[in-house]
Design a protein around this motif. Structure first.
Motif, PDB file in Angstrom:
ATOM      1  N   ILE A   1      46.152  22.339  60.763  1.00 52.11           N
ATOM      2  CA  ILE A   1      47.107  22.698  59.712  1.00 52.11           C
ATOM      3  C   ILE A   1      48.513  22.243  60.108  1.00 52.11           C
ATOM      4  CG2 ILE A   1      48.130  24.600  58.402  1.00 52.11           C
ATOM      5  CD1 ILE A   1      45.094  23.930  57.813  1.00 52.11           C
ATOM      6  N   ALA A   2      48.868  22.438  61.375  1.00 48.82           N
ATOM      7  CA  ALA A   2      50.193  22.023  61.845  1.00 48.82           C
ATOM      8  C   ALA A   2      50.372  20.516  61.725  1.00 48.82           C
ATOM      9  CB  ALA A   2      50.414  22.487  63.282  1.00 48.82           C
ATOM     10  N   GLN A   3      49.335  19.753  62.026  1.00 43.98           N
ATOM     11  CA  GLN A   3      49.434  18.290  61.906  1.00 43.98           C
ATOM     12  C   GLN A   3      49.705  17.888  60.458  1.00 43.98           C
ATOM     13  OE1 GLN A   3      45.725  17.207  63.829  1.00 43.98           O
ATOM     14  NE2 GLN A   3      46.821  16.464  65.630  1.00 43.98           N
ATOM     15  N   GLU A   4      49.022  18.530  59.518  1.00 41.97           N
ATOM     16  CA  GLU A   4      49.276  18.246  58.100  1.00 41.97           C
ATOM     17  C   GLU A   4      50.708  18.607  57.727  1.00 41.97           C
ATOM     18  OE1 GLU A   4      46.566  20.001  55.331  1.00 41.97           O
ATOM     19  OE2 GLU A   4      44.796  19.152  56.304  1.00 41.97           O
ATOM     20  N   SER A   5      51.144  19.775  58.188  1.00 45.43           N
ATOM     21  CA  SER A   5      52.501  20.232  57.864  1.00 45.43           C
ATOM     22  C   SER A   5      53.548  19.310  58.462  1.00 45.43           C
ATOM     23  CB  SER A   5      52.708  21.667  58.364  1.00 45.43           C
ATOM     24  OG  SER A   5      51.845  22.550  57.692  1.00 45.43           O
TER      25      SER A   5
ATOM     26  N   LEU B   1      56.377  17.083  56.659  1.00 53.05           N
ATOM     27  CA  LEU B   1      57.781  17.191  57.048  1.00 53.05           C
ATOM     28  C   LEU B   1      58.344  15.828  57.464  1.00 53.05           C
ATOM     29  CD1 LEU B   1      60.137  19.160  57.426  1.00 53.05           C
ATOM     30  CD2 LEU B   1      59.304  19.571  59.753  1.00 53.05           C
ATOM     31  N   ALA B   2      57.555  15.059  58.195  1.00 47.62           N
ATOM     32  CA  ALA B   2      57.997  13.721  58.599  1.00 47.62           C
ATOM     33  C   ALA B   2      58.161  12.808  57.388  1.00 47.62           C
ATOM     34  CB  ALA B   2      57.016  13.112  59.602  1.00 47.62           C
ATOM     35  N   SER B   3      57.252  12.917  56.425  1.00 45.27           N
ATOM     36  CA  SER B   3      57.359  12.118  55.204  1.00 45.27           C
ATOM     37  C   SER B   3      58.623  12.479  54.431  1.00 45.27           C
ATOM     38  CB  SER B   3      56.116  12.342  54.341  1.00 45.27           C
ATOM     39  OG  SER B   3      56.229  11.652  53.133  1.00 45.27           O
TER      40      SER B   3
ATOM     41  N   THR C   1      62.375  11.263  66.023  1.00 45.12           N
ATOM     42  CA  THR C   1      62.927   9.920  65.867  1.00 45.12           C
ATOM     43  C   THR C   1      63.655   9.801  64.529  1.00 45.12           C
ATOM     44  OG1 THR C   1      61.209   8.962  67.255  1.00 45.12           O
ATOM     45  CG2 THR C   1      62.348   7.465  65.743  1.00 45.12           C
ATOM     46  N   LEU C   2      63.045  10.323  63.474  1.00 45.52           N
ATOM     47  CA  LEU C   2      63.670  10.272  62.149  1.00 45.52           C
ATOM     48  C   LEU C   2      64.952  11.097  62.109  1.00 45.52           C
ATOM     49  CD1 LEU C   2      60.427  10.553  60.010  1.00 45.52           C
ATOM     50  CD2 LEU C   2      61.929   8.555  60.180  1.00 45.52           C
ATOM     51  N   ILE C   3      64.924  12.277  62.699  1.00 45.79           N
ATOM     52  CA  ILE C   3      66.139  13.099  62.756  1.00 45.79           C
ATOM     53  C   ILE C   3      67.202  12.377  63.582  1.00 45.79           C
ATOM     54  CG2 ILE C   3      67.128  15.279  63.566  1.00 45.79           C
ATOM     55  CD1 ILE C   3      64.442  16.611  62.808  1.00 45.79           C
ATOM     56  N   GLY C   4      66.756  11.671  64.614  1.00 52.08           N
ATOM     57  CA  GLY C   4      67.680  10.859  65.408  1.00 52.08           C
ATOM     58  C   GLY C   4      68.353   9.778  64.567  1.00 52.08           C
ATOM     59  N   GLU C   5      67.598   9.180  63.636  1.00 54.48           N
ATOM     60  CA  GLU C   5      68.176   8.180  62.737  1.00 54.48           C
ATOM     61  C   GLU C   5      69.248   8.810  61.843  1.00 54.48           C
ATOM     62  OE1 GLU C   5      65.451   5.592  60.592  1.00 54.48           O
ATOM     63  OE2 GLU C   5      63.974   5.828  62.201  1.00 54.48           O
ATOM     64  N   LEU C   6      68.946   9.994  61.319  1.00 54.65           N
ATOM     65  CA  LEU C   6      69.944  10.700  60.495  1.00 54.65           C
ATOM     66  C   LEU C   6      71.194  11.001  61.316  1.00 54.65           C
ATOM     67  CD1 LEU C   6      67.722  13.292  58.575  1.00 54.65           C
ATOM     68  CD2 LEU C   6      68.980  11.385  57.564  1.00 54.65           C
ATOM     69  N   THR C   7      70.978  11.404  62.555  1.00 56.36           N
ATOM     70  CA  THR C   7      72.097  11.756  63.444  1.00 56.36           C
ATOM     71  C   THR C   7      72.934  10.527  63.778  1.00 56.36           C
ATOM     72  OG1 THR C   7      70.770  13.543  64.372  1.00 56.36           O
ATOM     73  CG2 THR C   7      72.696  12.845  65.638  1.00 56.36           C
ATOM     74  N   ALA C   8      72.281   9.417  64.097  1.00 56.13           N
ATOM     75  CA  ALA C   8      73.004   8.186  64.428  1.00 56.13           C
ATOM     76  C   ALA C   8      73.878   7.747  63.256  1.00 56.13           C
ATOM     77  CB  ALA C   8      72.028   7.082  64.817  1.00 56.13           C
ATOM     78  N   ARG C   9      73.328   7.828  62.056  1.00 53.93           N
ATOM     79  CA  ARG C   9      74.110   7.450  60.874  1.00 53.93           C
ATOM     80  C   ARG C   9      75.281   8.414  60.692  1.00 53.93           C
ATOM     81  NH1 ARG C   9      70.361   6.925  56.756  1.00 53.93           N
ATOM     82  NH2 ARG C   9      70.579   9.108  56.273  1.00 53.93           N
ATOM     83  N   ALA C  10      75.030   9.704  60.902  1.00 53.03           N
ATOM     84  CA  ALA C  10      76.098  10.697  60.753  1.00 53.03           C
ATOM     85  C   ALA C  10      77.205  10.463  61.776  1.00 53.03           C
ATOM     86  CB  ALA C  10      75.525  12.111  60.885  1.00 53.03           C
ATOM     87  N   LYS C  11      76.833  10.060  62.969  1.00 52.99           N
ATOM     88  CA  LYS C  11      77.844   9.748  63.989  1.00 52.99           C
ATOM     89  C   LYS C  11      78.639   8.511  63.580  1.00 52.99           C
ATOM     90  CE  LYS C  11      76.503   9.942  68.352  1.00 52.99           C
ATOM     91  NZ  LYS C  11      75.654   9.947  69.562  1.00 52.99           N
TER      92      LYS C  11
END
Length: 180
Positions: free
Chosen positions: A63-67, A71-73, A119-129
């Motif tokens: 279930i966690a993998q699906e969730s 979330l990643a999508s 990694t995706l959150i890192g992309e959001l963070t890099a852009r925000a920086k």
């Protein structure tokens, strides 16, 4: 229809009912839900659950993998649409507040490797920086501590009121900004 085909259809239907019941119960009550509770909610016997998931951890992991995939999508969509980190964080907290099992699994990094998500959150963070939305010295570790600290405490306090999660998301966003 042969009896074997009928049994396979029943088994598939029962499996789908187990997964749906587990997702619903984990979202509502967290990972402390028991296999017998999942079986009862799905309208099947415990043996039916254990046939597909020999241990509760196997069920939680599935279930966690699906969730996490969902979330990643969603996070990928945020990256692709240039969503600011200041909008992503409150939305992330809202998702976690609405799904107790996801929130608990999110903080139990050992359950599901969240590397794609991080990694995706890192992309959001890099852009925000790069745009000056957040402080320039923000590291991935800083972000994990600042995001997970309030979430971990809200879970530990068994606080699931979305307003409380929104309040702490706003504090996290403020903490990410440049010091004045």
């Amino acid at each position: 229809m042969t009896e074997v085909t009928h049994r396979r259809t029943d088994a598939r239907r029962n499996h789908e009912r187990v997964v749906a019941a587990a997702r619903e119960l984990f979202a509502r009550a967290g990972l402390r839900v028991t296999v017998p509770e999942v079986a009862a909610h799905a309208g099947v016997g415990r043996a039916t659950v254990y046939r597909s998931y020999p241990t509760k951890d196997d069920l939680v992991l599935a279930i966690a993998q699906e969730s996490f995939a969902d979330l990643a999508s969603w996070t990928r969509s945020a990256v692709d649409s240039d969503m600011p980190l200041s909008a992503y964080v409150p939305d992330l907290f809202a998702r976690l507040a609405g799904d107790h099992g996801l929130a608990e699994a999110f903080l139990e990094g050992r359950l599901v490797p969240a590397t794609d998500l991080l990694t995706l959150i890192g992309e959001l963070t890099a852009r925000a920086k790069a745009t000056g939305e957040v402080r320039g010295d923000l590291t991935t570790v800083d972000l994990r501590v600042i995001l997970c600290g309030p979430a971990r405490q809200l879970i530990a306090l068994d606080e699931w009121n979305p307003a409380a999660w929104r309040r702490y998301a706003a504090m996290v966003v403020t903490a990410l900004r440049h010091p004045r």
